[in-house]
Scaffold this active site. Structure first.
Site, PDB file in Angstrom:
ATOM      1  N   TYR A 143      37.981   1.037   0.437  1.00  0.00           N
ATOM      2  CA  TYR A 143      38.893   2.129   0.784  1.00  0.00           C
ATOM      3  C   TYR A 143      40.352   1.679   0.746  1.00  0.00           C
ATOM      4  O   TYR A 143      41.247   2.487   0.544  1.00  0.00           O
ATOM      5  CB  TYR A 143      38.589   2.658   2.185  1.00  0.00           C
ATOM      6  CG  TYR A 143      37.552   3.746   2.261  1.00  0.00           C
ATOM      7  CD1 TYR A 143      36.273   3.551   1.773  1.00  0.00           C
ATOM      8  CD2 TYR A 143      37.862   4.979   2.834  1.00  0.00           C
ATOM      9  CE1 TYR A 143      35.318   4.541   1.859  1.00  0.00           C
ATOM     10  CE2 TYR A 143      36.906   5.978   2.926  1.00  0.00           C
ATOM     11  CZ  TYR A 143      35.642   5.759   2.438  1.00  0.00           C
ATOM     12  OH  TYR A 143      34.712   6.754   2.532  1.00  0.00           O
ATOM     13  N   LYS A 192      24.972  -5.481   0.837  1.00  0.00           N
ATOM     14  CA  LYS A 192      24.310  -5.510  -0.472  1.00  0.00           C
ATOM     15  C   LYS A 192      24.439  -6.947  -0.978  1.00  0.00           C
ATOM     16  O   LYS A 192      24.987  -7.209  -2.071  1.00  0.00           O
ATOM     17  CB  LYS A 192      24.962  -4.474  -1.410  1.00  0.00           C
ATOM     18  CG  LYS A 192      24.244  -4.259  -2.716  1.00  0.00           C
ATOM     19  CD  LYS A 192      22.915  -3.526  -2.594  1.00  0.00           C
ATOM     20  CE  LYS A 192      22.184  -3.509  -3.928  1.00  0.00           C
ATOM     21  NZ  LYS A 192      20.816  -2.933  -3.841  1.00  0.00           N
ATOM     22  N   ASP A 224      20.490  -0.004   0.403  1.00  0.00           N
ATOM     23  CA  ASP A 224      19.520   0.945  -0.162  1.00  0.00           C
ATOM     24  C   ASP A 224      18.282   1.022   0.720  1.00  0.00           C
ATOM     25  O   ASP A 224      17.770   2.109   1.010  1.00  0.00           O
ATOM     26  CB  ASP A 224      19.166   0.588  -1.619  1.00  0.00           C
ATOM     27  CG  ASP A 224      18.797  -0.874  -1.825  1.00  0.00           C
ATOM     28  OD1 ASP A 224      18.998  -1.694  -0.908  1.00  0.00           O
ATOM     29  OD2 ASP A 224      18.282  -1.204  -2.916  1.00  0.00           O
ATOM     30  N   ASP A 248      30.425   5.006   5.736  1.00  0.00           N
ATOM     31  CA  ASP A 248      30.726   6.417   5.444  1.00  0.00           C
ATOM     32  C   ASP A 248      29.434   7.131   5.062  1.00  0.00           C
ATOM     33  O   ASP A 248      29.116   8.204   5.579  1.00  0.00           O
ATOM     34  CB  ASP A 248      31.742   6.475   4.295  1.00  0.00           C
ATOM     35  CG  ASP A 248      32.071   7.903   3.897  1.00  0.00           C
ATOM     36  OD1 ASP A 248      32.261   8.728   4.814  1.00  0.00           O
ATOM     37  OD2 ASP A 248      32.107   8.191   2.684  1.00  0.00           O
ATOM     38  N   ASP A 252      26.738   9.714   7.620  1.00  0.00           N
ATOM     39  CA  ASP A 252      26.381  11.103   7.283  1.00  0.00           C
ATOM     40  C   ASP A 252      24.862  11.260   7.306  1.00  0.00           C
ATOM     41  O   ASP A 252      24.328  12.250   7.812  1.00  0.00           O
ATOM     42  CB  ASP A 252      26.886  11.494   5.885  1.00  0.00           C
ATOM     43  CG  ASP A 252      28.256  12.158   5.922  1.00  0.00           C
ATOM     44  OD1 ASP A 252      29.018  11.893   6.873  1.00  0.00           O
ATOM     45  OD2 ASP A 252      28.566  12.935   4.995  1.00  0.00           O
TER      46      ASP A 252
HETATM   47  C1  IPM Z   1      34.809  10.330   7.054  1.00  0.00           C
HETATM   48  C2  IPM Z   1      35.294  11.094   5.863  1.00  0.00           C
HETATM   49  C3  IPM Z   1      36.530  10.384   5.306  1.00  0.00           C
HETATM   50  C4  IPM Z   1      36.094   8.986   4.895  1.00  0.00           C
HETATM   51  C5  IPM Z   1      37.210  11.112   4.131  1.00  0.00           C
HETATM   52  C6  IPM Z   1      37.606  12.517   4.504  1.00  0.00           C
HETATM   53  C7  IPM Z   1      38.386  10.334   3.618  1.00  0.00           C
HETATM   54  O1  IPM Z   1      34.288  11.238   4.919  1.00  0.00           O
HETATM   55  O2  IPM Z   1      35.576  10.183   8.031  1.00  0.00           O
HETATM   56  O3  IPM Z   1      33.655   9.906   7.029  1.00  0.00           O
HETATM   57  O4  IPM Z   1      35.532   8.796   3.815  1.00  0.00           O
HETATM   58  O5  IPM Z   1      36.320   8.056   5.682  1.00  0.00           O
HETATM   59 MG    MG Z   2      32.399  10.571   5.580  1.00  0.00          MG
END
Ligand code: IPM
Ligand code: MG
Length: 358
Positions: A143, A192, A224, A248, A252
């Site tokens: 990032y 990884k 993975d 990230d 999710d």
């Molecule tokens: C998160 C989001 C952010 C990230 C984006 C919006 C830049 O997906 O906070 O997880 O990837 O960190």
């Molecule tokens: Mg995210």
């Protein structure tokens, strides 16, 4: 009376609606526990581009630095999709994380008892409860690495760089081990290392830091495999520590196991007390302004703020209990099921306040 300064970064899309509800709840809990909050608004993301031309104005950084904690709604939306990469709303978010030195992102994925049926996983897989904490490195890796465009073999190409220093891995590993000590004393480090050199350094370093925490049981998974294990047997996890990009993605995934991304909070912390708190979901421009967004992830982010930045643990517990109670009867549309009552974003905020009132 103790007084705290909070900067509000309401941001874009549903950001303002959900932050407004979280502020109601924070005011209510402050009244109950006898402290006071002074708020400052600042621009971040698309709204900042509209007002000032850039996604992270200097003034926003200064206001955040001068406060005890920062509460963020969400940033981004189709309106700013054609901005150049370094001027997108998301660049503002990365910028504020970097500017405040918030290298540790805590993302708890828990199932609230009343929402157990909302998980897409079978009941026997999730079992009695699920409580995973993803600790994501937040100011390093791909990032923040060098990126750009250049020609390769005579054709246009692009690159992004994953790089971690030993010091960066050590400090995030220590945060994760300390969290594990307060919880189930199990830590899974995700990398990884079968392919990436940066992951081999990550793994070596985590193993080195583990010597400081002999009580914590440490294991390692390739990313993975971890993605698969999260849906195959999520109960095996207590704390997961991983890099910025893997965190990230995995956070999710972990959040979805709990039923709705609209429920999960996060804390971004640095070396000091100052932290930034935000729901892990995005700005949901498709439902913005309709009053149907779920404010609970932001309200629960306020609970994390009370715990990590303001040392008001009892107030934090109160909010979490109130949310659990309200969920038994009331739901925003994203988590609605038969037999419960559908409420708006603002009604949900009021219900949590009423529950706190007792
Ligand atoms: C998160 C989001 C952010 C990230 C984006 C919006 C830049 O997906 O906070 O997880 O990837 O960190
Ligand atoms: Mg995210």
């Amino acid at each position: 009376m103790k007084e705290y300064k909070i900067t509000l970064l309401k941001g874009d899309g549903i950001g303002p609606e959900i932050v407004n509800e979280a502020v109601k709840v924070l005011d209510k809990v402050a009244e109950k526990h006898q402290f006071s909050i002074q708020y400052e608004d600042a621009y971040l993301g698309g709204i900042a581009i509209d007002k000032t031309g850039v996604p992270l104005p200097e003034e926003t950084v200064a206001k955040c630095k001068a406060s005890d904690a920062v509460l963020l709604g969400a940033v981004g939306g189709p309106k700013w999709e054609n901005q150049p990469g370094n001027n997108r709303p998301e660049a503002g978010l990365l910028g504020i994380r970097g500017a405040l030195g918030l290298f540790a992102n805590l993302r708890p994925a828990v199932i609230f008892e009343p929402l157990r049926e909302a998980s897409p996983l079978k009941a026997e897989i999730i079992g009695e409860a699920m409580d995973i904490l993803v600790v994501r490195e937040l100011t390093g890796g791909i990032y923040f690495g060098e990126r750009g465009r250049k020609e390769k073999d005579g054709v246009p190409a692009a690159y992004d760089t994953e790089m971690y220093t030993v010091a960066e891995v050590e400090r995030i590993a220590r945060v994760a081990f300390r969290m594990a000590m307060k919880r189930g004393k199990k830590l899974c480090s995700v990398d990884k290392a079968n392919v990436l050199e940066s992951s081999r350094l990550w793994r070596e370093t985590v193993i080195k830091v583990s010597k400081e925490f002999p009580e914590v049981e440490l294991n390692h998974l390739y990313v993975d495999n971890c993605a698969m294990q999260l849906v195959r047997n999520p109960k095996q996890f207590d704390v997961i520590v991983t890099s910025n990009i893997f965190g990230d993605i995995l956070s999710d995934e972990a959040s979805m196991i709990s039923g709705s991304i609209g429920m999960l909070a996060s804390a971004s912390l640095g070396e000091g007390k100052l932290g930034l708190y935000e729901p892990i979901h995005g700005s949901a421009p498709d439902i913005a302004g309709q009053g149907i967004a779920n404010p609970l992830a932001t309200i629960l982010s306020v609970a994390m703020m009370l715990r990590y930045s303001l040392d008001q643990d009892e107030a934090a517990d109160d909010i979490e209990k109130a949310v659990n109670e309200v969920l038994k009867t009331y739901r925003t549309p994203d988590i609605y099921t038969d037999g419960t009552k559908k409420v708006s974003c603002a009604e949900m905020g009021d219900l949590v306040c009423a529950q706190l009132q007792g």
